[in-house]
Design a protein around this motif. Structure first.
Motif, PDB file in Angstrom:
ATOM      1  N   ILE A 148       0.578  -1.451  -0.164  1.00 56.23           N
ATOM      2  CA  ILE A 148      -0.649  -0.039  -0.039  1.00 56.23           C
ATOM      3  C   ILE A 148       0.988   1.112   0.084  1.00 56.23           C
ATOM      4  CG2 ILE A 148      -1.391   1.411   1.401  1.00 56.23           C
ATOM      5  CD1 ILE A 148      -3.466  -1.113   1.836  1.00 56.23           C
ATOM      6  N   THR A 206      -2.571   0.247  -3.919  1.00 57.13           N
ATOM      7  CA  THR A 206      -2.022  -1.043  -3.997  1.00 57.13           C
ATOM      8  C   THR A 206      -1.542  -1.363  -5.690  1.00 57.13           C
ATOM      9  OG1 THR A 206      -2.101  -2.559  -3.165  1.00 57.13           O
ATOM     10  CG2 THR A 206      -3.958  -1.811  -4.370  1.00 57.13           C
ATOM     11  N   PHE A 238      -3.786  -5.382   7.015  1.00 59.64           N
ATOM     12  CA  PHE A 238      -4.422  -4.773   5.961  1.00 59.64           C
ATOM     13  C   PHE A 238      -5.377  -5.880   5.057  1.00 59.64           C
ATOM     14  CE2 PHE A 238      -2.090  -1.559   7.758  1.00 59.64           C
ATOM     15  CZ  PHE A 238      -2.703  -0.611   7.556  1.00 59.64           C
ATOM     16  N   SER A 263      -6.969  -4.961   0.170  1.00 67.52           N
ATOM     17  CA  SER A 263      -7.198  -4.290  -0.270  1.00 67.52           C
ATOM     18  C   SER A 263      -8.712  -5.721  -1.904  1.00 67.52           C
ATOM     19  CB  SER A 263      -6.183  -4.009  -1.084  1.00 67.52           C
ATOM     20  OG  SER A 263      -5.112  -5.550  -1.737  1.00 67.52           O
ATOM     21  N   PHE A 275     -10.147  -0.856   0.700  1.00 65.22           N
ATOM     22  CA  PHE A 275      -9.534  -1.018   1.764  1.00 65.22           C
ATOM     23  C   PHE A 275      -9.719  -1.580   3.226  1.00 65.22           C
ATOM     24  CE2 PHE A 275      -7.114   1.592  -1.668  1.00 65.22           C
ATOM     25  CZ  PHE A 275      -6.020   0.897  -1.184  1.00 65.22           C
ATOM     26  N   THR A 328      -8.853  -1.610   6.912  1.00 62.77           N
ATOM     27  CA  THR A 328      -7.341  -0.718   8.138  1.00 62.77           C
ATOM     28  C   THR A 328      -7.693  -1.849   9.239  1.00 62.77           C
ATOM     29  OG1 THR A 328      -7.657   0.952   6.320  1.00 62.77           O
ATOM     30  CG2 THR A 328      -6.524   1.135   8.292  1.00 62.77           C
TER      31      THR A 328
END
Length: 237
Positions: free
Chosen positions: A8, A80, A113, A115, A162, A164
């Motif tokens: 990221i 990303t 994380f 994605s 995303f 987080t």
């Protein structure tokens, strides 16, 4: 420039947007070198951003979508080089079903994380777009009451997002943060609610490498930043 897959890159902080720091940023032409999938906003917090493949789109409060110019600047943006580690088919009865899908993909990634890219047809999407600052350094939380909210039915679209970890609230948006753009590139926004029309394709990747580039402007360094979880939750839905 070679960009590692599933790292990221982020320019600036959500806390900076909450403090209204949004008059300069990374150029679109530089941001597109950071990955193939991303979200963010434009100077003066004018609308939402989707990076898809090599193109940056501005999702406007009017409901229109435009291709961003290379010299435009982005005060907050996340990208990303997305390479899905797995693609699954899923049905979304609501937005919260996404957490179930991601947990089924990897239930040991709570502090990492994720994605994702979702492609398919949605029977219902509710999305918002921020109208933009009305005065210098207007806080993002203040714009929430004036954001444009649109509802869409039976739209074929791509969702970019995303997830987080909660400990990163303020650096990014803790939890889910996702934008969509329709296949015909005529509609888009920050997703508040979604229901899929049958199964959609969900590509997922776990991310454990994060690079944050901070602005060096006087305004950024003079800003009194703090993490306002309630304010972020109110604007992000």
């Amino acid at each position: 420039m070679t960009v590692e897959p599933n790292h990221i890159y982020q320019y600036s902080l959500i806390n900076a947007l909450m403090a209204g720091i949004a008059d300069t940023g990374i150029k679109v032409s530089d941001f597109t070198t950071k990955g193939n999938l991303g979200i963010g906003t434009f100077t003066k917090i004018q609308g939402e951003l989707v990076l898809l493949e090599d193109q940056v789109y501005q999702l406007q409060a009017s409901g229109d979508v435009r291709v961003a110019e290379p010299e435009e600047q982005l005060p907050y943006a996340v990208a990303t080089n997305f390479v899905p580690q797995r693609t699954v088919q899923a049905v979304f009865k609501n937005k919260d079903d996404l957490d179930r899908v991601l947990d089924e993909f990897d239930n040991h990634a709570a502090n990492l994380f994720m994605s994702y890219r979702i492609d398919g047809t949605f029977s219902y999407l509710k999305a918002r777009t921020v109208r933009g600052q009305e005065y210098e350094n207007q806080p993002l939380a203040e714009l929430g009451s004036k954001q444009a909210v649109q509802e869409y039915e039976n739209v074929e679209a791509t969702v970019v997002g995303f997830r987080t970890p909660s400990a990163w609230q303020g650096f990014m948006v803790a939890g889910e943060h996702m934008h969509f753009i329709s296949k015909d590139k005529k509609a888009g926004g920050h997703i508040l609610e979604m229901i899929s029309k049958g199964e959609v394709n969900v590509g997922v990747a776990v991310v454990h490498n994060v690079h944050i580039e901070l602005p060096t402007s006087e305004k950024f360094n003079a800003a009194k930043m703090q993490t306002d979880s309630a304010g972020i939750g109110g604007i992000e839905g």
